[in-house]
Write a protein that holds these residues in place. Structure first.
Motif, PDB file in Angstrom:
ATOM      1  N   ARG A 235     136.133 -91.647  86.635  1.00 45.14           N
ATOM      2  CA  ARG A 235     137.385 -90.707  86.452  1.00 45.14           C
ATOM      3  C   ARG A 235     138.119 -90.892  85.271  1.00 45.14           C
ATOM      4  N   ASN A 236     138.253 -92.307  84.710  1.00 46.06           N
ATOM      5  CA  ASN A 236     139.069 -92.374  83.608  1.00 46.06           C
ATOM      6  C   ASN A 236     138.433 -91.756  82.343  1.00 46.06           C
ATOM      7  N   VAL A 237     137.249 -91.864  82.315  1.00 50.24           N
ATOM      8  CA  VAL A 237     136.562 -90.863  81.266  1.00 50.24           C
ATOM      9  C   VAL A 237     136.765 -89.688  81.221  1.00 50.24           C
TER      10      VAL A 237
ATOM     11  N   GLN B  23     137.940 -93.755  93.507  1.00 50.15           N
ATOM     12  CA  GLN B  23     138.759 -94.906  92.605  1.00 50.15           C
ATOM     13  C   GLN B  23     138.418 -96.274  93.412  1.00 50.15           C
TER      14      GLN B  23
ATOM     15  N   ILE C  57     139.747 -88.639  96.032  1.00 54.00           N
ATOM     16  CA  ILE C  57     140.089 -89.118  94.765  1.00 54.00           C
ATOM     17  C   ILE C  57     140.255 -90.790  94.967  1.00 54.00           C
ATOM     18  N   GLN C  58     140.949 -91.062  96.172  1.00 58.97           N
ATOM     19  CA  GLN C  58     141.049 -92.834  96.525  1.00 58.97           C
ATOM     20  C   GLN C  58     139.739 -92.975  96.650  1.00 58.97           C
TER      21      GLN C  58
ATOM     22  N   GLN D 273     136.303 -95.368  89.436  1.00 60.65           N
ATOM     23  CA  GLN D 273     137.575 -95.314  88.838  1.00 60.65           C
ATOM     24  C   GLN D 273     137.308 -95.288  87.250  1.00 60.65           C
ATOM     25  N   PHE D 274     136.195 -95.872  86.660  1.00 60.95           N
ATOM     26  CA  PHE D 274     135.742 -95.790  85.260  1.00 60.95           C
ATOM     27  C   PHE D 274     135.551 -94.332  84.753  1.00 60.95           C
TER      28      PHE D 274
END
Lengths: 239, 173
Positions: free
Chosen positions: A101-103, A91, A87-88, A98-99
């Motif tokens: 994952r946010n979506v 990101q 995950i890091q 990161q984008f």
């Protein structure tokens, strides 16, 4: 000259000239994507206040989740030793990681809201009434599947938030009558959240539950299409 | 007769013009029960909804990052320990009732009740005023559920004690 009047266009769309409404309906029937839709709906169904478009909103969010989810799968291994680091990496090093994952995260939360709101809107419209009872039942199953998909996905980042939320969420499985501890063992793969749980939740999240979801959704939409022409007035339809 | 002939309108010959109103009135009054073509009437609306939803997701995803705390540690229980927000109502119930009730009976009854709903409510009425019992029951459950979810999500802090969200924030998404 229109595309569908060319030789290639005709082979693609296979529809006659769309002069009359009957021709348009024939074109509609011969289109793979449009076959999810009825040819005609009642005018009242077009108004925002009828449905608030919450059903189509849920489907769009599901699409967003599938696309962003597949992208994340390329960079994620479901094991306690690598999950958090993946995950890091997503990101910080993956392009648009990161984008995306946010979506995925926000679409998931929004989908729970949209599906629940869709159910409430259908209730207040009385759209679960005969002969649509069973499509309501399928809808309830889809709501449960939405919650399960969201919950299984919640564990995957393998951070403190994920770990303890799932520990709380599954602690109630102990109290299921008769099978009790058995249910918890099947869910977690051990007596506490660990490597086996992460793998189980991952397989449920990316394979089993999405398949069930899409399968049931197809039945849901098929029944919606079949029922689109029904009379929707008080006491309408067959008495 | 040429296309410029005033008696030819849109390729058709005008045989006569009758003064007055058409027998059915100026314009057909659209009825809500009329059938309309899905393509384009419903499709354009769905396209607009789809683009709006995706735009909303895009804006939220640009503005807010998904949370990521420290790596999972089985030996360090956070306080408060919170379930995802959509299970916050259940977790709130769990703090008041035996887990058998809050964790098994209540969720089972909710899902079972929702499935049974169309088979219990057999009336054919659609207007809310003709189905007061169904509407009142559903609304009561909905309000209770939303309130419990809000309490569990935002109003509970360490040791599941009451907090005001504007003083201490413990909600997790």
């Amino acid at each position: 000259m229109k595309l569908r009047e060319t030789t290639i266009g005709r082979s693609l769309f296979r529809s006659p000239d769309r002069e009359t409404e009957r021709d348009q309906a024939a074109g509609h029937w011969s289109n793979f994507l449009l076959h999810l839709y009825p040819v005609k709906v009642r005018r009242r169904e077009l108004h925002f206040s009828f449905s608030w478009y919450l059903g189509v909103t849920s489907v769009v969010l599901l699409g967003s989740l599938v696309v962003s989810g597949v992208y994340l799968m390329f960079f994620y291994v479901p094991s306690p030793s690598s999950a958090y680091g993946d995950i890091q990496t997503i990101q910080t090093q993956v392009a648009f990681g990161q984008f995306i994952r946010n979506v995925h995260r926000w679409s998931a939360h929004l989908m729970v809201l949209a599906v629940a709101a869709h159910m409430a809107r259908v209730f207040y419209r009385g759209a679960y009434k005969s002969p649509r009872e069973f499509n309501w039942v399928i809808g309830v199953m889809l709501l449960v599947l939405t919650l399960l998909l969201s919950f299984t996905g919640y564990l995957l980042p393998w951070d403190q938030l994920a770990y303890w939320a799932v520990t709380v969420g599954t602690s109630m499985a102990d109290f299921v009558p008769i099978i009790g501890g058995g249910a918890r063992d099947v869910l977690l793969g051990s007596d506490q959240v660990g490597a086996a749980t992460l793998l189980r939740f991952y397989v449920l999240h990316v394979a089993l539950l999405p398949l069930l979801m899409v399968g049931l959704l197809m039945v849901h939409l098929w029944r919606w299409r079949k029922d689109a022409m029904l009379d929707q007035t008080d006491g309408g339809g067959e008495a | 007769m040429s296309d410029l002939d005033p008696r030819v309108v849109q390729g058709r010959r005008v045989l006569g013009v009758v003064p007055g109103q058409p027998p059915g009135g100026d314009r057909k009054v659209p009825d809500e029960q009329d059938l309309v073509m899905v393509s384009p009437h419903l499709l354009v609306r769905h396209a607009v909804v789809a683009l709006t939803v995706l735009l909303l997701v895009l804006i939220v995803a640009v503005l807010f990052d998904a949370p990521l705390r420290e790596v999972a540690n089985p030996f360090e229980t956070p306080n408060p320990e919170k379930a995802p927000w959509y299970f916050a109502a259940l977790q709130e119930l769990l703090s008041h009732f035996h887990p058998m009730v809050a964790g098994v009976l209540v969720p089972g009854a909710i899902v079972g009740g929702l499935i049974a709903l169309p088979y219990i409510d057999r009336s054919r009425a659609l207007q809310p005023r003709l189905r007061k019992v169904a509407v009142a029951t559903f609304t009561t459950f909905l309000v209770v559920w939303v309130v419990l979810t809000l309490i569990g999500f935002a109003f509970r802090g360490p040791n599941w004690g009451w907090v005001w969200p504007w003083n201490e924030w413990h909600g997790e998404l």
